[in-house]
Enzyme design. Sequence first.
Site, PDB file in Angstrom:
ATOM      1  N   ALA A 213      39.600  15.415  26.219  1.00  0.00           N
ATOM      2  CA  ALA A 213      39.932  14.900  27.544  1.00  0.00           C
ATOM      3  C   ALA A 213      39.312  13.539  27.809  1.00  0.00           C
ATOM      4  CB  ALA A 213      39.483  15.882  28.616  1.00  0.00           C
TER       5      ALA A 213
ATOM      6  N   PHE B 253      36.308  18.531  30.022  1.00  0.00           N
ATOM      7  CA  PHE B 253      35.271  17.739  30.694  1.00  0.00           C
ATOM      8  C   PHE B 253      35.398  17.829  32.212  1.00  0.00           C
ATOM      9  CE2 PHE B 253      35.310  15.494  26.476  1.00  0.00           C
ATOM     10  CZ  PHE B 253      34.080  15.980  26.078  1.00  0.00           C
TER      11      PHE B 253
ATOM     12  N   PHE C 223      22.359  30.344  36.177  1.00  0.00           N
ATOM     13  CA  PHE C 223      21.370  30.379  35.098  1.00  0.00           C
ATOM     14  C   PHE C 223      20.133  31.123  35.598  1.00  0.00           C
ATOM     15  CE2 PHE C 223      24.114  27.327  33.309  1.00  0.00           C
ATOM     16  CZ  PHE C 223      23.748  27.061  31.996  1.00  0.00           C
TER      17      PHE C 223
ATOM     18  N   LYS D 297      32.331  25.564  31.613  1.00  0.00           N
ATOM     19  CA  LYS D 297      33.701  25.605  32.136  1.00  0.00           C
ATOM     20  C   LYS D 297      34.561  26.625  31.389  1.00  0.00           C
ATOM     21  CE  LYS D 297      35.759  21.761  31.688  1.00  0.00           C
ATOM     22  NZ  LYS D 297      36.382  22.110  30.386  1.00  0.00           N
TER      23      LYS D 297
ATOM     24  N   TRP E 168      28.350  34.981  32.268  1.00  0.00           N
ATOM     25  CA  TRP E 168      27.713  34.797  30.960  1.00  0.00           C
ATOM     26  C   TRP E 168      26.957  36.069  30.591  1.00  0.00           C
ATOM     27  CZ3 TRP E 168      23.210  35.148  28.317  1.00  0.00           C
ATOM     28  CH2 TRP E 168      23.137  34.518  27.071  1.00  0.00           C
TER      29      TRP E 168
ATOM     30  N   LYS F 143      28.109  19.151  20.433  1.00  0.00           N
ATOM     31  CA  LYS F 143      28.741  19.964  21.470  1.00  0.00           C
ATOM     32  C   LYS F 143      28.758  21.450  21.133  1.00  0.00           C
ATOM     33  CE  LYS F 143      32.982  20.197  24.239  1.00  0.00           C
ATOM     34  NZ  LYS F 143      33.299  21.616  24.015  1.00  0.00           N
TER      35      LYS F 143
ATOM     36  N   THR G  70      33.478  29.121  29.569  1.00  0.00           N
ATOM     37  CA  THR G  70      32.889  30.435  29.842  1.00  0.00           C
ATOM     38  C   THR G  70      33.375  30.971  31.182  1.00  0.00           C
ATOM     39  OG1 THR G  70      30.927  29.746  28.602  1.00  0.00           O
ATOM     40  CG2 THR G  70      30.707  31.700  29.985  1.00  0.00           C
TER      41      THR G  70
ATOM     42  N   ARG H 170      42.430  25.617  25.145  1.00  0.00           N
ATOM     43  CA  ARG H 170      42.573  24.696  24.012  1.00  0.00           C
ATOM     44  C   ARG H 170      41.845  25.248  22.786  1.00  0.00           C
ATOM     45  NH1 ARG H 170      39.684  19.646  25.695  1.00  0.00           N
ATOM     46  NH2 ARG H 170      38.404  21.196  26.725  1.00  0.00           N
TER      47      ARG H 170
END
Length: 556
Positions: free
Chosen positions: A273, A301, A382, A71, A410, A105, A73, A94
């Site tokens: 979150a 999230f 991906f 998210k 990415w 994480k 990214t 954030r």
Amino acid sequence: MSDIEIAQQATMRPIVELARERLGIDAQHLIPYGHYKAKLELDYIDSLSANPDGKLVLVTAINPTPAGEGKTTTTVGLGDALNRLGKKALLALREPALGPCFGIKGGAAGGGYSQVVPMEDINLHFTGDFHAIAVAHNLLSAMIDNHIHHGNRLRIDLRQISWKRVIDMNDRALRNIVTSLGGVPNGFPREDGFDIVAASEVMAILCLSTSLDDLKTRLGNIFIGYTWDKDPIFARDLNAHGAMTAILKDAIKPNIVQTLENNPVFVHGGPFANIAHGCNTVLATRSALKLADYVVTEAGFGADLGAEKFLDIKCRKAGLKPDAVVVVATVRALKSHGGVAVKALQTENLQALDKGFVNLQRHLHNIRSEFGLPCVVAINHFHTDTDAEIQLLKQKVEALEVPVEICTHWANGGAGAEDLARSVLNLFDSAPNHFSVLYRDELPLADKLRTVATRLYGANDISLEPRAKIQLEIFDQHYRHFPVCIAKTQYSFSSEPKLLGAPSDHTLNIREVRLSHGAEFIVAICGTMMTMPGLPKTPAAEMIDVDSEGRISGLF
């Protein structure tokens, strides 16, 4: 290359120079923290009030899985893409919490060629905001115990102190403790505990405050417990809020950094979150809207947590209205929601993808039908995604009459998200926007919780454990007008982490209710949700190192 290796090869521009050239901010309005980080002065923010607001884009996602969604990214890639298309765009993100960086994480500054830099600084101490929040929070804790030790003039009931301590580290051993052992000089023993800094009400207050005066007022309104006569006690009763504000006088100022493509970014505030409201600061978002034509922000999230709280808490409090929403999904994560084990996600599985699609489908329904907002789906690509899987996912999204774009940011940075940027721009003119919050201010607190649970989570109802029921009845008498902040697992629409996909006919179990009087919302803690995370069996900290020249490795 790894994310950190890509970030370490970045050619960053001096932040003072970049802010002047791209945002028109002169050096005297910035407080540099080295060459590549700076804070924005509050008086300059006040001077922007007459500027028109830009368009606000919210990036959210499906429920997270170990497969990853990307998210942040995608948020960075979209911001870079808009700038590549000649638009004046700013990001408002954030700050990552330090604890999860050493846990499971990892960091939260994007990934690949869609990152915010300096990546190591942002993921570690940054400009000291988290440290200041922890100190301010724990100052209040110390003043509570000190007041009791020196006679307890306020007649604080030691059994009903709700204010815990905080630390920015995942440390399960500190969840429940006993303080003040060791005899008379050390005070009166009592039960206590620690939350992680990202769950601190001081963090939530900082993120919702609109000025230094507003910050001080909110800090003074923090509820800490009851007297022996069951009267509420607030931080202002201990005269703690002035000193707390002094500690936070610089932390409240938004931070400016840059992407790998040298586009300016606000990174400020970091509430979780799943246990807090999951959005960056109101000050950063409002400043960005005054400085750019397009502002891309994210909420933590999945959309059931971060987006719901962004819309029902932050937008309600700050008077914000999103112009578009991006929902991020991956083939891998949807297959995970369809029941595929992590080790098997690289194998094509159309049946599992079809089964797991219900998770994305419910999020899209919630954004469009419950909140009335136009949205687009970003498929974060991906290399293991097969053509057949991509085609199936696109067909299923398009059947819902939602635009969908394949994104390769990415690997390709902003260039890989240009189609997404064009779709977002198209939404502003082609899709209706009927935004409204989910529930009315005057609705009883239990009904607010029930509304979120039934309309967004697919639950039949809520269940209140005896303690939570008593707490909710008390708070409803005085704070019914507050919004609710549901703290639950991020992995599921339910309060059970293993109920993947889009479970229905479940009951949302609420075990505890907390009053965040300064932040002005009610926190409902569901299931087994903890406000102090623990480290996994093999924490990420074991892989992080630094060489003799100060070069960090293993941070992701």
